[in-house]
Write an enzyme that holds these catalytic residues in place. Structure first.
Site, PDB file in Angstrom:
ATOM      1  CG  ASP A 100      -3.637  -2.282  -3.962  1.00 56.73           C
ATOM      2  OD1 ASP A 100      -3.000  -3.033  -4.714  1.00 56.73           O
ATOM      3  OD2 ASP A 100      -3.215  -1.881  -2.868  1.00 56.73           O
ATOM      4  CE  LYS A 149      -2.581   0.112 -11.253  1.00 56.57           C
ATOM      5  NZ  LYS A 149      -2.882   0.467  -9.885  1.00 56.57           N
ATOM      6  N   GLY A 179       0.113  -6.429  -8.523  1.00 58.88           N
ATOM      7  CA  GLY A 179      -0.457  -7.749  -8.788  1.00 58.88           C
ATOM      8  C   GLY A 179      -1.961  -7.686  -8.840  1.00 58.88           C
ATOM      9  CG  HIS A 180      -4.199  -7.474 -11.937  1.00 61.36           C
ATOM     10  ND1 HIS A 180      -3.277  -6.564 -12.384  1.00 61.36           N
ATOM     11  CD2 HIS A 180      -4.520  -8.235 -12.993  1.00 61.36           C
ATOM     12  CE1 HIS A 180      -3.055  -6.772 -13.667  1.00 61.36           C
ATOM     13  NE2 HIS A 180      -3.794  -7.776 -14.056  1.00 61.36           N
ATOM     14  CD  GLN A 214       3.641  -0.165  -7.860  1.00 61.41           C
ATOM     15  OE1 GLN A 214       4.279   0.406  -8.709  1.00 61.41           O
ATOM     16  NE2 GLN A 214       3.672  -1.459  -7.729  1.00 61.41           N
TER      17      GLN A 214
HETATM   18  P1  IMP Z   1       7.729  -1.137  -2.633  1.00 54.15           P
HETATM   19  O1  IMP Z   1       7.151  -0.677  -3.920  1.00 54.15           O
HETATM   20  O2  IMP Z   1       7.650  -2.635  -2.437  1.00 54.15           O
HETATM   21  O3  IMP Z   1       9.110  -0.619  -2.386  1.00 54.15           O
HETATM   22  O4  IMP Z   1       6.832  -0.538  -1.447  1.00 54.15           O
HETATM   23  C1  IMP Z   1       6.768   0.854  -1.187  1.00 54.15           C
HETATM   24  C2  IMP Z   1       5.344   1.250  -0.805  1.00 54.15           C
HETATM   25  O5  IMP Z   1       4.495   1.094  -1.933  1.00 54.15           O
HETATM   26  C3  IMP Z   1       4.732   0.393   0.313  1.00 54.15           C
HETATM   27  O6  IMP Z   1       3.868   1.192   1.085  1.00 54.15           O
HETATM   28  C4  IMP Z   1       3.915  -0.632  -0.454  1.00 54.15           C
HETATM   29  O7  IMP Z   1       2.852  -1.168   0.302  1.00 54.15           O
HETATM   30  C5  IMP Z   1       3.400   0.236  -1.591  1.00 54.15           C
HETATM   31  N1  IMP Z   1       3.074  -0.544  -2.775  1.00 54.15           N
HETATM   32  C6  IMP Z   1       3.925  -1.104  -3.658  1.00 54.15           C
HETATM   33  N2  IMP Z   1       3.256  -1.742  -4.629  1.00 54.15           N
HETATM   34  C7  IMP Z   1       1.948  -1.572  -4.373  1.00 54.15           C
HETATM   35  C8  IMP Z   1       0.751  -1.957  -5.055  1.00 54.15           C
HETATM   36  O8  IMP Z   1       0.753  -2.580  -6.117  1.00 54.15           O
HETATM   37  N3  IMP Z   1      -0.406  -1.574  -4.461  1.00 54.15           N
HETATM   38  C9  IMP Z   1      -0.448  -0.841  -3.324  1.00 54.15           C
HETATM   39  N4  IMP Z   1       0.629  -0.447  -2.660  1.00 54.15           N
HETATM   40  C10 IMP Z   1       1.829  -0.801  -3.189  1.00 54.15           C
END
Ligand code: IMP
Length: 429
Positions: free
Chosen positions: A13, A16, A40-41, A223
């Site tokens: 977040d 990007k 997502g954005h 991420q």
């Molecule tokens: P997952 O990727 O849904 O399995 O989540 C694993 C961890 O990554 C969790 O703490 C989510 O909140 C974090 N996470 C996954 N995608 C994002 C993102 O795009 N931005 C911030 N945190 C993310």
């Protein structure tokens, strides 16, 4: 411009989307290389407002070929909705391609993500529940279904029935829930396959050919570095690598083709989901940052945890990504702050740590050691020239550059795409 990799430098977040949007204007190819619709954005441009989780934002420029490459996990329902939304706004999607090697998120992946999080109870990771962990686990377990499988219904049926037979045993025997129906998933995904077929193809050759010709290519990560399964705050991490190195494996481009690696960092730190975050502020300053910067998850709407910039974690991110440049976002959020803190080291028991620990049991006990800098009172959102930034803002950036050992090439001072300052000399654009 040549080949530029763009990655998140913190816990995701970082903004990007805006930097990619800016660089995409001059690009020939923009390829997403990791993650899934957990990212997502929101893009606001003359065509309207779009929430993109999978389609690279280069889609708004007619000269750009957009690729969702092999390193991305695709939920076809989410992707088709995005494509539909783009069509409804008159955007041409004929330059969008999906790698036939990209793995697909299946209904059992999202269901198992939910069930696993519930089973973890108080130890939940705080995933986005989009099926990301289960789909990447299946990829490595050689149980996955790939976009290319949708192009042949017999292949698809046999792969689906092999995977589902195993998943249903887990659903029934471990979680004691109803099994999923082969026929329903088969019909639904064949329907998705018909709609996605024109987009699915081998994609690494498109990227490689553009790179070899010297055309501008952007490789877009998802991420942030501290969510990397190897180097992040394991097990509070995501399931595909957000690091620059993954841009090669996630697209099929060799490392020698990469010219620049840009890390996007917010002016402060945020994190969504569980896991250690040494500089988290559970006070009114944390609330103020959240409120000013509207720090709520784009995918889940969850409030983000906010805190001061952590340069111990940041330096580690610069190193593991091999960053050549930093783009600093949200600098305007500090407008009006009388003083700003930067975490320069951690205190762990009686020791001072200047490198990021690999063990979260240590990280959880680390206390940030702060340096305090003067802030600035004026609004910087209208400034476009680095030299016109207040001394407090320039000092803050210069201290970050020293502590991170990496130059800041771009600074974002507001949500609009024009609210950007190029720090000279700048060869990124
Ligand atoms: P997952 O990727 O849904 O399995 O989540 C694993 C961890 O990554 C969790 O703490 C989510 O909140 C974090 N996470 C996954 N995608 C994002 C993102 O795009 N931005 C911030 N945190 C993310």
């Amino acid at each position: 411009m040549a080949v530029i990799v763009i990655v998140g430098g913190q816990w995701g977040d970082e903004g990007k989307g805006k930097i990619i949007d800016l660089l995409a204007e001059k690009a020939k190819v923009v390829a997403r290389f990791s993650g899934g619709d957990n990212a997502g954005h929101t893009v606001i441009n003359p065509y309207g407002e779009f929430k993109l989780h999978l389609v690279p934002s280069g889609i708004f420029y007619s000269q750009v070929t957009c690729i969702i490459s092999n390193g991305v996990a695709i939920n076809p329902a989410v992707l088709l909705k995005e494509i539909d939304d783009l069509h409804n706004h008159g955007i041409d999607t004929s330059r969008l391609f999906i790698s036939d090697r990209a793995h697909l998120i299946m209904p059992y992946h999202t269901l198992l993500d939910e069930l696993e999080e519930e089973r973890r109870n108080k130890g939940a990771l705080g995933t986005t529940r989009r099926g990301i962990g289960p789909v990447f686990a299946d990829k490595v377990a050689r149980l996955g279904i790939r976009a290319g499988d949708l192009l042949d219904e017999d292949t698809f049926r046999s792969r689906l029935s092999a995977a589902l037979e195993f998943k249903n045993i887990i659903l029934i025997k471990v979680y004691q829930v109803s099994p999923l129906s082969l026929e329903e998933i088969y019909d639904q995904y064949c329907h998705y396959g018909e709609q996605l077929a024109p987009f699915i193809r081998e994609t690494s050759s498109i990227i490689r050919e553009a790179a070899i010709k010297g055309e501008p290519v952007l490789l877009e990560g998802a991420q942030g570095a501290l969510l990397d399964p190897d180097f992040g705050t394991y097990p509070y991490v995501t399931s595909s690598s957000p690091l620059a190195g993954a841009s090669c494996i996630g697209t099929g481009l060799g490392p020698r083709e990469i010219n620049r690696v840009v890390g996007i960092f917010k002016t402060y730190n945020t994190r969504v989901g569980a896991g250690p975050m040494p500089t988290e502020l559970k006070d009114e300053i944390g609330d103020l940052i959240r409120k000013k910067a509207r720090e709520y998850g784009a995918t889940t709407g969850r409030p983000r945890r906010c805190g001061w910039f952590d340069t111990v974690a940041g330096r580690f991110s610069v190193q593991i990504n091999g960053l050549s440049d930093i783009a600093l976002t949200h600098l305007d959020v500090y407008d009006g702050f009388t003083s700003i803190k930067i975490c320069t080291a951690y205190k762990f028991n009686d020791e001072v740590l200047t490198s990021f620990p690999s063990d979260i049991a240590i990280l959880e006990k680390c206390q940030p050691i702060y340096e305090e800098l003067d802030g600035w009172q004026e609004s910087i959102s209208g400034i476009r020239n680095f030299k016109k930034l207040p001394a407090g803002a320039r000092n803050y950036m210069s201290r970050l550059e020293d502590l991170l050992s990496c130059p800041i090439s771009l600074v974002s001072v507001g949500p609009d795409r024009r609210q950007i300052i190029l720090v000279k000399p700048n060869t990124l654009l």
